[in-house]
Design an enzyme around this catalytic site. Structure first.
Site, short mmCIF file in Angstrom:
data_model
loop_
_atom_site.label_atom_id
_atom_site.label_comp_id
_atom_site.label_asym_id
_atom_site.label_seq_id
_atom_site.Cartn_x
_atom_site.Cartn_y
_atom_site.Cartn_z
CG ASN A 1 -0.33 -0.13 2.53
OD1 ASN A 1 0.70 -0.76 2.66
ND2 ASN A 1 -0.94 0.46 3.54
CD GLU B 1 -1.33 4.77 4.55
OE1 GLU B 1 -0.86 5.65 5.30
OE2 GLU B 1 -2.01 3.80 4.95
CB CYS C 1 -5.32 -1.48 -1.68
SG CYS C 1 -6.63 -0.75 -0.72
CD GLU D 1 -5.25 -6.00 -1.01
OE1 GLU D 1 -4.73 -4.85 -1.00
OE2 GLU D 1 -5.97 -6.43 -0.09
CB CYS E 1 -10.75 -2.77 0.76
SG CYS E 1 -10.24 -2.14 -0.85
CB CYS F 1 -8.80 -4.87 -3.42
SG CYS F 1 -7.66 -3.50 -3.20
N1 THU Z 1 -5.23 -1.43 2.63
C1 THU Z 1 -4.69 -2.25 1.68
O1 THU Z 1 -3.58 -2.03 1.19
N2 THU Z 1 -5.44 -3.33 1.28
C2 THU Z 1 -6.67 -3.64 1.77
O2 THU Z 1 -7.29 -4.57 1.28
C3 THU Z 1 -7.23 -2.89 2.89
C4 THU Z 1 -6.54 -1.63 3.22
C5 THU Z 1 -4.44 -0.27 3.07
C6 THU Z 1 -4.97 1.07 2.62
C7 THU Z 1 -4.40 1.98 3.67
O3 THU Z 1 -3.11 2.37 3.27
C8 THU Z 1 -4.28 1.12 4.91
O4 THU Z 1 -4.40 -0.21 4.48
C9 THU Z 1 -5.34 1.41 5.96
O5 THU Z 1 -6.61 1.37 5.43
#
Ligand code: THU
Length: 159
Positions: free
Chosen positions: A61, A63, A72, A74, A111, A114
């Protein structure tokens, strides 16, 4: 009125119970969390996906101060694979996540956004994608994203 039930099948494995290929993929997802850029959530997610030709692509991920720009792990890995390895179906995806302190005991499922993107890849190549969700308490495995997205909006709905 009619009702219908939706069922999903999830198998839970310990690391040593996984076949060597799956185990390696989970380890690669764990390692991918190292490259997460998550100064806001302090939640590092790693994804590793295996292509039909055996190659493994990883992602984490990333940000952003403007939070909706965050991507994300994925989707990062999937879009990279789709561009760099055109025509290669994805066979399986492993996902791992940790806080500043430790990997999560219970796995994080992908999520909703994804899941939708994984569904598109299943539809595109007409082949299911196994998801291996790592938690320190066990690895939860589903054979298709449809188990996590039981009533899906996909390419079929546009016909
Ligand atoms: N996140 C992911 O990378 N994948 C997911 O399936 C759920 C959430 C990340 C996004 C963000 O940077 C952090 O987790 C908190 O939500």
């Amino acid at each position: 009125m009619q009702t219908y039930k939706i069922t999903a099948q999830v198998s839970v494995y310990q690391m040593e119970e996984l076949n060597p290929e799956d185990r390696l993929l989970v380890e690669q997802a764990i390692a991918a969390t190292e490259h997460s850029y998550s100064p806001y959530s302090h939640f590092s997610v790693g994804a590793a996906l295996r292509l039909k030709n055996g190659e493994v692509i990883t992602g984490s991920n990333q940000e952003n101060a403007s939070s909706s720009m965050t991507i994300c792990a994925e989707r990062n890995a999937i879009f990279h694979a789709q561009h760099q390895h055109p025509g290669q179906p994805i066979v399986s995806i492993a996902i791992a996540a940790r806080t500043d302190k430790a990997f999560t005991p219970f796995p994080i499922p992908p999520c909703g956004a994804c899941r939708q993107v994984v569904l598109e890849v299943e539809d595109r190549y007409k082949q299911p994608i196994r998801l291996l969700l790592y938690g320190t308490g066990g690895i939860h495995v589903v054979d298709t994203v449809k188990d996590l997205l039981p009533i899906q909006f996909g390419a079929e709905n546009l016909k």
